[in-house]
Design an enzyme around this catalytic site. Structure first.
Site, PDB file in Angstrom:
ATOM      1  N   LYS A  66       0.805  -1.234   0.000  1.00  0.00           N
ATOM      2  CA  LYS A  66       0.000   0.000   0.000  1.00  0.00           C
ATOM      3  C   LYS A  66       0.838   1.284   0.000  1.00  0.00           C
ATOM      4  O   LYS A  66       0.373   2.335  -0.427  1.00  0.00           O
ATOM      5  CB  LYS A  66      -0.953   0.018   1.194  1.00  0.00           C
ATOM      6  N   ASP A 102     -10.115   2.832   1.905  1.00  0.00           N
ATOM      7  CA  ASP A 102     -10.277   2.119   3.185  1.00  0.00           C
ATOM      8  C   ASP A 102     -10.968   2.995   4.230  1.00  0.00           C
ATOM      9  O   ASP A 102     -11.851   2.545   4.949  1.00  0.00           O
ATOM     10  CB  ASP A 102      -8.913   1.687   3.738  1.00  0.00           C
TER      11      ASP A 102
END
Ligand code: ATR
Length: 282
Positions: A66, A102
């Protein structure tokens, strides 16, 4: 029209629920697209991005890439840039743009499960790893009043608090050691919502990362793990509203779907597929 190609890239990625979730969503709206999983080890990311990655119209990025993916991107959405974490990439011609969905998924799932808006709320966050970091940045960007970070390793919580302080000088961020019972009682009392973002609970015999005596009916518990953990069992016994991570998974996926396709995501279809898949592994 050519089949659009999407994927999730991670390591490990074999148990990801994203392929069935997105494939069902594409089918539901009649889009010619496929979504698959690529297991890419950290030292393979570069060759992947030079090879198979070039054929993708968009992809999700998960652990451990990420942060590393950002060096392959031409542009990064502001929220993702602030948090230093990207989970969704969209290709436009030869350019790649990164986003982070997210935090949106967490916020939306909390609103849905507990009927509350995150603005002006104080969050007790368990954990100080990648998931906690993305959550803390998002919650403060969405005007949460405080993020109280409880972690086994106090130094990691302190480092995160210091970073949050630089980015959000008006917000309250605080670090607490998970073994300091007195300090835990104080932050639990001040919190409006508890968010569990450690990896404790992934394994069947994992203990809860939080003392059950400090749970109460006015402290909703959001567990990022998809299943019923010890913490969720304790929350139920304490009459605390509680939710597992399915809503977060579905809503982060729905946002990615909307970024890629420009269409509203069929959220209920996506949720049904995830819940059915989870039933299968029980
Ligand atoms: P993720 O990206 O899922 O957040 P991570 O960055 O490895 O994963 O972070 C894992 C988090 O779970 C950390 O907060 C970690 O605590 P430490 O910083 O003290 O390592 C927490 N964690 C993992 N195993 C734990 C355990 N057995 N007890 C308490 N906390 C644990």
């Amino acid at each position: 029209m050519a089949m659009k190609k999407y994927a999730i890239i991670g390591h490990p990625v074999g148990h990801s629920l994203s392929p069935p979730m997105h494939n069902a969503a594409f089918a539901e709206i009649g889009l010619a697209a496929e979504y698959r999983a690529f297991d890419v080890a950290p030292d393979e990311l570069s060759s992947f991005m030079d090879g198979p990655g070039k054929t993708l119209d968009g992809f999700n990025i998960t652990v451990p890439h990420k942060g590393a993916i950002t060096r392959y991107l031409d542009e990064i959405d502001e929220r993702a840039a602030v948090a230093g974490s990207v989970n969704t990439v969209k290709r436009h011609r030869d350019r790649l743009k990164g986003f982070s969905t997210d935090g949106y998924g967490l916020e939306k799932a909390i609103e849905e499960a507990f009927g509350l808006n995150v603005a002006s709320k104080a969050f007790l966050l368990l954990g100080a790893g990648g998931a906690a970091r993305a959550a803390a940045f998002h919650l403060l960007t969405s005007s949460a009043s405080a993020v109280l970070i409880v972690n086994r390793t106090l130094g990691k919580a302190k480092a995160l608090v210091e970073e949050l302080g630089k980015n959000f000088p008006d917000a309250h961020a605080e670090a607490v050691s998970a073994s300091d019972r007195e300090a835990l009682a104080v932050v639990a009392e001040r919190a409006d919502v508890l968010v569990q973002s450690t990896s404790l609970g992934l394994r069947e015999d994992d203990p809860s990362p939080f003392p059950k005596e400090l749970l109460r009916p006015t402290l909703p518990v959001f567990e990022m793990i998809y299943k019923k953990t010890r913490l969720l069992e304790d929350a139920e016994k304490a009459d605390a509203p509680a939710a597992n991570g399915v809503g977060m998974l579905v809503h982060q996926g729905a946002k990615a779907f909307e970024i890629w396709t420009g269409e509203n995501a069929p959220v209920e279809t996506m949720r049904r597929v995830v819940e059915t898949a989870l039933e299968g592994v029980k």
